[in-house]
Design a protein around this motif. Structure first.
Motif, short mmCIF file in Angstrom:
data_model
loop_
_atom_site.label_atom_id
_atom_site.label_comp_id
_atom_site.label_asym_id
_atom_site.label_seq_id
_atom_site.Cartn_x
_atom_site.Cartn_y
_atom_site.Cartn_z
N ARG A 146 2.20 1.87 -3.41
CA ARG A 146 1.58 2.31 -4.27
C ARG A 146 1.57 4.15 -3.91
N ARG A 147 1.48 4.54 -2.85
CA ARG A 147 1.28 5.85 -2.48
C ARG A 147 2.62 6.67 -2.78
N ASP A 148 3.68 5.98 -2.71
CA ASP A 148 4.94 6.57 -3.19
C ASP A 148 5.38 6.37 -4.64
N LYS A 149 4.27 5.66 -5.35
CA LYS A 149 4.62 5.21 -6.70
C LYS A 149 5.97 4.61 -6.84
N ARG A 200 0.80 -1.19 0.06
CA ARG A 200 0.06 -0.12 0.07
C ARG A 200 0.95 1.16 0.18
N GLN A 201 2.15 1.17 0.73
CA GLN A 201 2.80 2.31 1.10
C GLN A 201 3.54 2.57 -0.32
#
Length: 346
Positions: A167-170, A164-165
């Motif tokens: 994806r947030r940080d790309k 999940r992290q």
């Protein structure tokens, strides 16, 4: 059919057909003694078949499974058989204080004898095992030191949070590992006359090399083939190459190798924290690292299909195979769909 023909020698289907013919003849008015003589069977057998027909009709005379059902009769009770199977599936012989390393027929026979005082042959044990849905398989090695609770936490909590992290940080999640390769590695099989082990010719010299690689579930692959031991400077060099090769942030997941925890590697990751996050998996669970499957691919399909005569050739073979895999992202992606690593397939 003549009297001297023994119906017991017939195939089961033929016997069932014979029973129906004899009963139909009796139904048509033929005496049972005459039917027995006509079809070459005993009067007692005809009497039995007629009695069955009166209760259940011709359908009751159909072909039935012959012999006892293993594990559901014989010298072992059903409850006993179920318990023995649960012990085999749930534990290893050593855990049950048996003098065996693996579950063999002899080990199972020893367990049955100890638990219920029943002596059975190895052939019978083999039949029981088949009836219980068990087959001989090459076991997978697992370390005593592994922490099952930590591994369960990694699968259910830690990795999902990392994904999940990311994806947030790309960020791209890479799985990294390293391994050694030797010139005397042999894999696969070769046909030869029965009883004659095939012989392959290869150099008597022993030499090797090492490789470090990282892959993603999108099919990306980065690698480095090198000589010498795997030490912190080698790992840092690989990290530097990885940062140059990949655009964007990288989450690199590795095992608990001492080099991955070294001061030099930790310091490098901290210095480049805006580009790189170094993540360590729980210890002693290589089966959860996807890059282990790439290692096996290199050994089997790269080195295993060649016979290098020196270290230079060996390193060239490994590099060629990995360059080919870089051009085959679907092969790398497919590694993530193996059952034991499917948790990170997407």
């Amino acid at each position: 059919m003549h009297r001297q023909d023994d119906a017991r020698t017939l195939a089961p289907a033929a016997q069932a057909h014979l029973r129906r013919l004899a009963v139909k003849a009796v139904r048509a008015g033929l005496r049972q003694t005459a039917a027995a003589k006509t079809y070459g069977v005993s009067v007692r057998a005809v009497n039995k078949w007629v009695a069955i027909d009166k209760v259940g009709g011709l359908r009751a005379l159909k072909l039935k499974r012959r012999g006892r059902r293993l594990g559901q009769g014989g010298r072992m009770r059903v409850a006993h058989a179920q318990r023995i199977r649960s012990l085999i599936v749930g534990q290893m012989p050593a855990q049950l204080r048996l003098p065996f390393y693996l579950w063999t027929r002899a080990a199972v026979a020893s367990l049955i004898a100890r638990e219920y005082g029943i002596t059975v042959s190895l052939v019978t044990v083999g039949r029981y095992l088949r009836a219980w849905g068990l087959s001989p398989q090459k076991p997978v090695r697992r370390a005593y030191e592994r922490n099952d609770a930590a591994i369960a936490r990694w699968l259910k909590q830690e990795y999902p949070a990392i994904a999940r992290q990311a994806r947030r940080d790309k960020a791209a999640i890479y799985w990294g590992d390293e391994m050694g390769l030797r010139s005397d590695h042999v894999t696969g099989t070769s046909y030869a006359p029965v009883g004659q082990t095939p012989v392959i010719r290869a150099t008597g010299q022993r030499f090797g090399c090492n490789m470090i690689s990282a892959i993603t579930n999108k099919g990306a692959l980065a690698f480095m083939v090198f000589q010498g031991k795997f030490k912190a400077p080698v790992f840092v060099t690989f990290l530097q190459r990885l940062l140059k090769q990949v655009v964007g942030k990288i989450y690199l997941i590795v095992d608990g190798h001492p080099v991955h925890k070294s001061r030099k590697a930790t310091r490098f990751a901290a210095t480049h924290s805006s580009q790189l996050r170094l993540i360590r998996m729980p210890g002693y669970c290589p089966e959860l690292n996807h890059d282990e499957l790439l290692n096996q691919d290199v050994k089997t399909n790269g080195l295993g299909k060649s016979r290098p005569t020196n270290r230079t050739e060996l390193m060239a073979i490994v590099r060629r195979h990995l360059y080919r895999r870089q051009k085959q992202p679907q092969v790398i992606t497919n590694l993530f769909h193996e059952k034991h690593v499917r948790y990170a397939a997407s």
